[in-house]
Design a protein around this motif. Structure first.
Motif, PDB file in Angstrom:
ATOM      1  N   VAL A 147      -4.151   3.415 -13.769  1.00  0.00           N
ATOM      2  CA  VAL A 147      -4.737   3.511 -12.404  1.00  0.00           C
ATOM      3  C   VAL A 147      -5.826   4.516 -12.788  1.00  0.00           C
ATOM      4  O   VAL A 147      -5.748   5.605 -13.771  1.00  0.00           O
ATOM      5  CB  VAL A 147      -4.019   5.056 -11.817  1.00  0.00           C
ATOM      6  N   PRO A 148      -7.280   4.481 -11.860  1.00  0.00           N
ATOM      7  CA  PRO A 148      -8.427   5.878 -11.533  1.00  0.00           C
ATOM      8  C   PRO A 148      -8.027   6.880 -11.607  1.00  0.00           C
ATOM      9  O   PRO A 148      -7.529   7.358 -11.097  1.00  0.00           O
ATOM     10  CB  PRO A 148      -9.006   4.796 -11.288  1.00  0.00           C
ATOM     11  N   LYS A 149      -9.574   7.522 -12.091  1.00  0.00           N
ATOM     12  CA  LYS A 149      -9.317   9.066 -11.623  1.00  0.00           C
ATOM     13  C   LYS A 149      -9.598   9.149 -10.414  1.00  0.00           C
ATOM     14  O   LYS A 149     -10.106   8.364  -9.763  1.00  0.00           O
ATOM     15  CB  LYS A 149     -10.183   9.584 -12.249  1.00  0.00           C
ATOM     16  N   ASP A 150      -9.068  10.087  -9.245  1.00  0.00           N
ATOM     17  CA  ASP A 150      -8.915  10.162  -8.507  1.00  0.00           C
ATOM     18  C   ASP A 150      -8.369   9.108  -6.986  1.00  0.00           C
ATOM     19  O   ASP A 150      -8.624   8.629  -6.388  1.00  0.00           O
ATOM     20  CB  ASP A 150     -10.276  10.410  -7.760  1.00  0.00           C
ATOM     21  N   HIS A 151      -7.690   8.195  -7.622  1.00  0.00           N
ATOM     22  CA  HIS A 151      -6.249   7.507  -7.274  1.00  0.00           C
ATOM     23  C   HIS A 151      -5.240   7.235  -7.199  1.00  0.00           C
ATOM     24  O   HIS A 151      -4.623   8.318  -8.182  1.00  0.00           O
ATOM     25  CB  HIS A 151      -7.000   5.966  -7.887  1.00  0.00           C
ATOM     26  N   ILE A 152      -4.893   7.347  -6.886  1.00  0.00           N
ATOM     27  CA  ILE A 152      -3.163   6.783  -7.089  1.00  0.00           C
ATOM     28  C   ILE A 152      -1.849   5.345  -7.104  1.00  0.00           C
ATOM     29  O   ILE A 152      -3.463   4.454  -5.278  1.00  0.00           O
ATOM     30  CB  ILE A 152      -2.114   7.559  -6.347  1.00  0.00           C
ATOM     31  N   PHE A 153      -1.603   4.773  -6.901  1.00  0.00           N
ATOM     32  CA  PHE A 153      -1.062   3.637  -6.722  1.00  0.00           C
ATOM     33  C   PHE A 153       0.320   3.496  -6.230  1.00  0.00           C
ATOM     34  O   PHE A 153       0.957   4.124  -6.485  1.00  0.00           O
ATOM     35  CB  PHE A 153      -0.501   3.648  -8.119  1.00  0.00           C
ATOM     36  N   VAL A 154       1.074   2.771  -5.325  1.00  0.00           N
ATOM     37  CA  VAL A 154       1.351   2.839  -4.219  1.00  0.00           C
ATOM     38  C   VAL A 154       2.535   1.645  -4.023  1.00  0.00           C
ATOM     39  O   VAL A 154       1.682   1.193  -3.961  1.00  0.00           O
ATOM     40  CB  VAL A 154       1.584   3.472  -2.605  1.00  0.00           C
ATOM     41  N   MET A 155       3.754   2.140  -4.067  1.00  0.00           N
ATOM     42  CA  MET A 155       4.599   0.611  -3.256  1.00  0.00           C
ATOM     43  C   MET A 155       5.221   1.168  -2.055  1.00  0.00           C
ATOM     44  O   MET A 155       5.535   2.254  -1.918  1.00  0.00           O
ATOM     45  CB  MET A 155       5.531  -0.261  -4.827  1.00  0.00           C
ATOM     46  N   GLY A 156       6.075  -0.004  -1.332  1.00  0.00           N
ATOM     47  CA  GLY A 156       6.827   0.276  -0.275  1.00  0.00           C
ATOM     48  C   GLY A 156       8.407   0.432  -1.116  1.00  0.00           C
ATOM     49  O   GLY A 156       8.389  -0.404  -2.948  1.00  0.00           O
ATOM     50  N   ASP A 157       9.708   0.073  -0.497  1.00  0.00           N
ATOM     51  CA  ASP A 157      10.688   0.499  -1.276  1.00  0.00           C
ATOM     52  C   ASP A 157      11.653  -0.246  -1.105  1.00  0.00           C
ATOM     53  O   ASP A 157      12.090  -0.982  -1.420  1.00  0.00           O
ATOM     54  CB  ASP A 157      11.415   1.647  -1.045  1.00  0.00           C
ATOM     55  N   ASN A 158      10.649  -1.284  -0.262  1.00  0.00           N
ATOM     56  CA  ASN A 158      11.312  -2.397   0.233  1.00  0.00           C
ATOM     57  C   ASN A 158      10.601  -3.611  -0.577  1.00  0.00           C
ATOM     58  O   ASN A 158       9.418  -4.464  -0.038  1.00  0.00           O
ATOM     59  CB  ASN A 158      11.205  -2.826   1.706  1.00  0.00           C
ATOM     60  N   ASN A 161       8.973  -7.249   0.435  1.00  0.00           N
ATOM     61  CA  ASN A 161       8.384  -7.330   1.820  1.00  0.00           C
ATOM     62  C   ASN A 161       7.682  -6.292   1.873  1.00  0.00           C
ATOM     63  O   ASN A 161       7.467  -5.519   3.009  1.00  0.00           O
ATOM     64  CB  ASN A 161       9.787  -7.323   2.695  1.00  0.00           C
ATOM     65  N   SER A 162       6.743  -5.766   1.877  1.00  0.00           N
ATOM     66  CA  SER A 162       5.924  -4.875   1.170  1.00  0.00           C
ATOM     67  C   SER A 162       4.249  -5.620   0.715  1.00  0.00           C
ATOM     68  O   SER A 162       4.176  -5.884  -0.363  1.00  0.00           O
ATOM     69  CB  SER A 162       6.236  -4.031   0.517  1.00  0.00           C
ATOM     70  N   ARG A 163       3.067  -4.511   1.865  1.00  0.00           N
ATOM     71  CA  ARG A 163       2.018  -4.997   1.578  1.00  0.00           C
ATOM     72  C   ARG A 163       1.315  -3.261   0.675  1.00  0.00           C
ATOM     73  O   ARG A 163       1.950  -2.480   1.070  1.00  0.00           O
ATOM     74  CB  ARG A 163       1.051  -5.265   2.762  1.00  0.00           C
ATOM     75  N   ASP A 164       1.282  -3.425  -0.581  1.00  0.00           N
ATOM     76  CA  ASP A 164       0.849  -1.843  -0.794  1.00  0.00           C
ATOM     77  C   ASP A 164      -0.092  -2.098  -1.621  1.00  0.00           C
ATOM     78  O   ASP A 164      -1.234  -2.924  -2.238  1.00  0.00           O
ATOM     79  CB  ASP A 164       2.510  -1.826  -1.465  1.00  0.00           C
ATOM     80  N   SER A 165      -0.009  -0.692  -3.410  1.00  0.00           N
ATOM     81  CA  SER A 165      -1.308  -1.194  -4.274  1.00  0.00           C
ATOM     82  C   SER A 165      -1.687  -2.495  -4.877  1.00  0.00           C
ATOM     83  O   SER A 165      -2.207  -2.998  -5.351  1.00  0.00           O
ATOM     84  CB  SER A 165      -1.571  -0.160  -4.916  1.00  0.00           C
ATOM     85  N   ARG A 166      -0.318  -3.472  -5.271  1.00  0.00           N
ATOM     86  CA  ARG A 166      -0.311  -4.950  -5.553  1.00  0.00           C
ATOM     87  C   ARG A 166      -0.934  -5.249  -5.355  1.00  0.00           C
ATOM     88  O   ARG A 166      -1.710  -6.348  -5.395  1.00  0.00           O
ATOM     89  CB  ARG A 166       0.903  -5.334  -5.690  1.00  0.00           C
ATOM     90  N   GLU A 167      -1.735  -5.115  -3.917  1.00  0.00           N
ATOM     91  CA  GLU A 167      -2.498  -6.218  -3.136  1.00  0.00           C
ATOM     92  C   GLU A 167      -3.927  -5.660  -2.870  1.00  0.00           C
ATOM     93  O   GLU A 167      -5.057  -6.184  -3.067  1.00  0.00           O
ATOM     94  CB  GLU A 167      -2.384  -6.633  -1.441  1.00  0.00           C
ATOM     95  N   ILE A 168      -3.797  -4.128  -2.463  1.00  0.00           N
ATOM     96  CA  ILE A 168      -5.345  -3.811  -2.463  1.00  0.00           C
ATOM     97  C   ILE A 168      -5.586  -2.736  -3.293  1.00  0.00           C
ATOM     98  O   ILE A 168      -7.246  -2.281  -2.820  1.00  0.00           O
ATOM     99  CB  ILE A 168      -5.460  -2.643  -1.562  1.00  0.00           C
ATOM    100  N   GLY A 169      -5.197  -2.383  -4.901  1.00  0.00           N
ATOM    101  CA  GLY A 169      -5.189  -1.683  -6.081  1.00  0.00           C
ATOM    102  C   GLY A 169      -5.000  -0.416  -5.360  1.00  0.00           C
ATOM    103  O   GLY A 169      -4.339   0.028  -4.067  1.00  0.00           O
ATOM    104  N   PRO A 170      -5.513   0.129  -6.611  1.00  0.00           N
ATOM    105  CA  PRO A 170      -5.125   2.256  -6.380  1.00  0.00           C
ATOM    106  C   PRO A 170      -6.078   2.664  -5.227  1.00  0.00           C
ATOM    107  O   PRO A 170      -6.513   2.202  -4.509  1.00  0.00           O
ATOM    108  CB  PRO A 170      -6.052   2.516  -7.507  1.00  0.00           C
ATOM    109  N   VAL A 171      -5.134   3.850  -4.656  1.00  0.00           N
ATOM    110  CA  VAL A 171      -5.550   4.201  -3.339  1.00  0.00           C
ATOM    111  C   VAL A 171      -6.367   5.444  -3.419  1.00  0.00           C
ATOM    112  O   VAL A 171      -6.131   6.796  -4.325  1.00  0.00           O
ATOM    113  CB  VAL A 171      -4.619   4.417  -2.502  1.00  0.00           C
ATOM    114  N   PRO A 172      -7.586   5.354  -3.156  1.00  0.00           N
ATOM    115  CA  PRO A 172      -8.386   6.863  -3.124  1.00  0.00           C
ATOM    116  C   PRO A 172      -7.387   8.401  -2.603  1.00  0.00           C
ATOM    117  O   PRO A 172      -7.252   7.949  -1.985  1.00  0.00           O
ATOM    118  CB  PRO A 172     -10.349   6.949  -2.333  1.00  0.00           C
ATOM    119  N   ILE A 173      -7.991   9.098  -3.705  1.00  0.00           N
ATOM    120  CA  ILE A 173      -7.115  10.166  -3.137  1.00  0.00           C
ATOM    121  C   ILE A 173      -7.974  10.382  -1.597  1.00  0.00           C
ATOM    122  O   ILE A 173      -6.404  11.480  -0.527  1.00  0.00           O
ATOM    123  CB  ILE A 173      -6.920  11.307  -4.012  1.00  0.00           C
TER     124      ILE A 173
END
Length: 182
Positions: A147-158, A161-173
């Motif tokens: 995970v790069p500086k000033d980013h987070i990695f997010v995922m759905g609890d399901n 059945n979740s579009r999340d950081s596995r698809e779009i990559g780390p999320v900028p703060i």
């Protein structure tokens, strides 16, 4: 002339109320609705949640397991115009339903090394205890994600059945729009 002054006073009061409500929902606090099933079982589709906008306003980093609202368009910078457009009151007035705003859980913070193996998420070499997920994750990858500086990695609890950081990559703060309050 007296009725004109009265009407002007009413209009000024209404305009002031709308401006204050808009500022509160942009910078401090905002209701939002859960769209889709990616956060089941924690959050159900169409549930209303309330989010603190202070993490976005002051650009501070959420904690592990926080439920956050993100702008999934991570390939472009966010602007104040985006904050206005993504506002709850604007969406009510326009009737818009934006599918770029996602509700997810924070799994990784800057510097973390994430791996997906044995149907689990590993953070910095150790499996994460995740009692909140819906079912065993059916996802594996040989890739290690840092995970790069000033980013987070997010995922759905399901997870299955979740579009999340596995698809779009780390999320900028600055794409973290808020944190779930209740």
């Amino acid at each position: 002339m007296k009725w004109v002054k009265g009407a002007f006073s009413w209009l000024l009061s209404i305009a002031t109320g709308i401006i204050v409500a808009l500022l509160i929902s942009i910078f401090i606090f905002q209701p939002t609705e859960v769209v889709g099933s990616s956060m089941e079982p924690t959050l159900q589709p169409n549930h209303r949640i309330y989010i603190s906008k202070l993490p976005h306003t002051f650009k501070y980093e959420p904690e592990y397991e926080d439920i956050v609202i993100i702008d999934s368009r991570v390939d472009r910078p966010r602007t104040f115009k985006d904050d206005l457009r993504d506002n709850f009151f604007f969406n009510i007035l326009s009737g818009a339903q934006d599918h770029t705003i996602w509700v997810k859980r924070v799994i990784g913070k800057p510097g973390d090394v994430l791996e997906f193996k044995n149907n689990q998420v590993y953070r910095n070499g150790k499996p994460i205890n995740e009692p909140y997920i819906k079912e065993e994750m059916m996802y594996a990858s040989d890739e290690k994600i840092i995970v790069p500086k000033d980013h987070i990695f997010v995922m759905g609890d399901n997870r299955n059945n979740s579009r999340d950081s596995r698809e779009i990559g780390p999320v900028p703060i600055d794409h973290v729009l808020g944190k779930k309050l209740f």
